[in-house]
Design a protein around this motif. Structure first.
Motif, PDB file in Angstrom:
ATOM      1  N   GLY A 212       0.786  -1.224   0.000  1.00 35.91           N
ATOM      2  CA  GLY A 212       0.000   0.000   0.000  1.00 35.91           C
ATOM      3  C   GLY A 212       0.818   1.273   0.000  1.00 35.91           C
ATOM      4  O   GLY A 212       0.324   2.332   0.410  1.00 35.91           O
ATOM      5  N   LYS A 213       2.075   1.194  -0.446  1.00 38.19           N
ATOM      6  CA  LYS A 213       2.903   2.397  -0.583  1.00 38.19           C
ATOM      7  C   LYS A 213       2.550   3.020  -1.926  1.00 38.19           C
ATOM      8  O   LYS A 213       3.043   2.631  -2.975  1.00 38.19           O
ATOM      9  CB  LYS A 213       4.388   2.030  -0.515  1.00 38.19           C
ATOM     10  CG  LYS A 213       5.320   3.232  -0.400  1.00 38.19           C
ATOM     11  CD  LYS A 213       6.761   2.785  -0.155  1.00 38.19           C
ATOM     12  CE  LYS A 213       7.681   3.976   0.028  1.00 38.19           C
ATOM     13  NZ  LYS A 213       9.089   3.557   0.290  1.00 38.19           N
ATOM     14  N   ASN A 214       1.704   4.051  -1.875  1.00 38.82           N
ATOM     15  CA  ASN A 214       1.033   4.551  -3.071  1.00 38.82           C
ATOM     16  C   ASN A 214       1.854   5.633  -3.777  1.00 38.82           C
ATOM     17  O   ASN A 214       1.420   6.778  -3.935  1.00 38.82           O
ATOM     18  CB  ASN A 214      -0.345   5.085  -2.681  1.00 38.82           C
ATOM     19  CG  ASN A 214      -1.298   5.132  -3.853  1.00 38.82           C
ATOM     20  OD1 ASN A 214      -1.185   4.350  -4.795  1.00 38.82           O
ATOM     21  ND2 ASN A 214      -2.239   6.061  -3.804  1.00 38.82           N
ATOM     22  N   THR A 215       3.069   5.276  -4.199  1.00 37.59           N
ATOM     23  CA  THR A 215       3.905   6.225  -4.932  1.00 37.59           C
ATOM     24  C   THR A 215       3.288   6.551  -6.283  1.00 37.59           C
ATOM     25  O   THR A 215       2.361   5.878  -6.738  1.00 37.59           O
ATOM     26  CB  THR A 215       5.310   5.637  -5.157  1.00 37.59           C
ATOM     27  OG1 THR A 215       5.191   4.470  -5.990  1.00 37.59           O
ATOM     28  CG2 THR A 215       5.973   5.249  -3.834  1.00 37.59           C
ATOM     29  N   LEU A 216       3.828   7.574  -6.935  1.00 32.67           N
ATOM     30  CA  LEU A 216       3.316   7.930  -8.259  1.00 32.67           C
ATOM     31  C   LEU A 216       3.539   6.780  -9.231  1.00 32.67           C
ATOM     32  O   LEU A 216       2.708   6.541 -10.119  1.00 32.67           O
ATOM     33  CB  LEU A 216       4.011   9.204  -8.752  1.00 32.67           C
ATOM     34  CG  LEU A 216       3.416   9.878  -9.994  1.00 32.67           C
ATOM     35  CD1 LEU A 216       1.965  10.284  -9.738  1.00 32.67           C
ATOM     36  CD2 LEU A 216       4.248  11.100 -10.380  1.00 32.67           C
ATOM     37  N   ALA A 217       4.633   6.051  -9.069  1.00 34.90           N
ATOM     38  CA  ALA A 217       4.887   4.889  -9.930  1.00 34.90           C
ATOM     39  C   ALA A 217       3.810   3.829  -9.748  1.00 34.90           C
ATOM     40  O   ALA A 217       3.345   3.223 -10.723  1.00 34.90           O
ATOM     41  CB  ALA A 217       6.265   4.306  -9.613  1.00 34.90           C
ATOM     42  N   VAL A 218       3.404   3.597  -8.514  1.00 37.67           N
ATOM     43  CA  VAL A 218       2.344   2.631  -8.234  1.00 37.67           C
ATOM     44  C   VAL A 218       1.023   3.119  -8.836  1.00 37.67           C
ATOM     45  O   VAL A 218       0.272   2.345  -9.438  1.00 37.67           O
ATOM     46  CB  VAL A 218       2.201   2.406  -6.718  1.00 37.67           C
ATOM     47  CG1 VAL A 218       0.925   1.636  -6.391  1.00 37.67           C
ATOM     48  CG2 VAL A 218       3.421   1.653  -6.174  1.00 37.67           C
ATOM     49  N   GLN A 219       0.758   4.407  -8.701  1.00 37.19           N
ATOM     50  CA  GLN A 219      -0.497   4.963  -9.209  1.00 37.19           C
ATOM     51  C   GLN A 219      -0.589   4.918 -10.728  1.00 37.19           C
ATOM     52  O   GLN A 219      -1.644   4.617 -11.290  1.00 37.19           O
ATOM     53  CB  GLN A 219      -0.646   6.420  -8.747  1.00 37.19           C
ATOM     54  CG  GLN A 219      -0.799   6.605  -7.253  1.00 37.19           C
ATOM     55  CD  GLN A 219      -0.876   8.068  -6.866  1.00 37.19           C
ATOM     56  OE1 GLN A 219      -1.383   8.898  -7.616  1.00 37.19           O
ATOM     57  NE2 GLN A 219      -0.358   8.402  -5.692  1.00 37.19           N
ATOM     58  N   ARG A 220       0.519   5.206 -11.419  1.00 44.31           N
ATOM     59  CA  ARG A 220       0.452   5.390 -12.870  1.00 44.31           C
ATOM     60  C   ARG A 220       1.093   4.268 -13.683  1.00 44.31           C
ATOM     61  O   ARG A 220       0.910   4.213 -14.892  1.00 44.31           O
ATOM     62  CB  ARG A 220       1.113   6.721 -13.249  1.00 44.31           C
ATOM     63  CG  ARG A 220       0.508   7.940 -12.562  1.00 44.31           C
ATOM     64  CD  ARG A 220      -0.985   8.071 -12.818  1.00 44.31           C
ATOM     65  NE  ARG A 220      -1.274   8.249 -14.224  1.00 44.31           N
ATOM     66  CZ  ARG A 220      -1.334   9.424 -14.830  1.00 44.31           C
ATOM     67  NH1 ARG A 220      -1.133  10.532 -14.138  1.00 44.31           N
ATOM     68  NH2 ARG A 220      -1.597   9.498 -16.113  1.00 44.31           N
TER      69      ARG A 220
END
Length: 304
Positions: A212-220
């Motif tokens: 659940g570490k919602n970095t921009l990389a994870v988001q996009r």
């Protein structure tokens, strides 16, 4: 299984602390100090070694505190247990206790106040504000209920504090003023520092998503992140041209010799955005950012 092998250091040893501090990342702190000081010299102001050393000490202490807080913060959230490909973390591996690392992080932030007193005596209240904001941002990077590193705001944090604030602040300490050129260079240095974080987040995208570490990389996703990296790596060279034109000096184009290296690195990440090789890409990106600052500083010295 981790792809990074390392002989486990004895608990509490100097090597364990070295790994927790991650001093190889301090190039990100050195680059803006070099650039800001060089730009002040370009505008005819003498170099104040005391300012440079105090700024470097404060920056490295805040950076150390941020790294230590990151080590213990990720441990507490289980971020380093889910197939992470990066180097082992001291707290997670049990080489240092969470209490030890948290205490050391707090100590680093507290010690950063000491050179801050000297810098504030020179620069006044604007530098006080910069110092307080920098310490608060470093502490909040992986601490508190909503850590910066666990959102999509990590890139913004690095761009601002390791670029605009650091270069602009160093220039202001020497000159008592601020202008367009140090801010443009701050954006360039900040972009290259941000690219280091982008490689880190690209490497850890799968393990970050699982916890659940919602970095921009994870988001996009990976494709967006490879484009982000390529832009962050190339935009500084456009900005270097802008600065050279603004200052009417071809010496300031010196960083452009790095463009082939940048392009090769960006292409490889585009073609192969996964795997342990990204550890070496991260190290290369950090070195490239420092090389950019060194070449720009040399160009500024020759342009005087």
């Amino acid at each position: 299984m981790r792809s990074v092998s390392l002989v486990a250091p004895p608990p509490g040893s100097a090597l364990a602390w070295w790994l927790a501090l991650r001093p190889w990342s301090f190039t990100i702190s050195l680059a803006p100090i070099l650039a800001g000081s060089a730009l002040a010299g370009l505008d005819g102001y003498p170099l104040h070694l005391g300012l440079v050393l105090a700024a470097l000490a404060g920056s490295v202490l805040i950076h150390s505190g941020t790294n230590l807080q990151n080590d213990v913060g990720d441990f507490r959230r289980g971020a380093d247990l889910a197939g992470r490909m990066g180097p082992p973390r001291a707290t997670t591996e049990g080489w240092l206790s969470a209490r030890q690392v948290q205490g050391a992080a707090t100590l680093c932030f507290a010690l950063a106040v000491l050179p801050g007193f000297y810098l504030a005596a020179i620069g006044g209240w604007p530098i006080v504000g910069v110092g307080i904001a920098s310490i608060a941002a470093g502490a909040a990077y992986t601490a508190g209920p909503r850590p910066i590193a666990y959102s999509g705001w990590g890139e913004f944090f690095v761009l601002v504090f390791f670029g605009l604030v650091a270069v602009g602040g160093m220039y202001y300490l020497h000159t008592g003023a601020i202008g367009a050129t140090p801010l443009i260079v701050g954006a360039a240095i900040g972009a290259l520092s941000t690219a280091v974080l982008v490689v880190n987040n690209l490497r850890d995208i799968d393990s970050d998503r699982r916890i659940g570490k919602n970095t921009l990389a994870v988001q996009r996703g990976r494709r967006f992140t490879t484009w982000e990296y390529a832009l962050l790596m190339h935009i500084p060279f456009v900005l270097a041209v802008v600065v050279a034109v603004e200052e009417r000096s071809t010496w300031l184009l010196a960083p452009l010799v790095l463009l082939p290296w940048v392009t090769l690195l960006a292409r490889r990440i585009w073609r192969d955005p996964t795997g342990a090789w990204l550890n070496s890409a991260l190290a290369a990106t950090a070195k490239l950012g420092l090389a950019f600052a060194v070449l720009l500083s040399l160009g500024a010295a020759l342009a005087r």
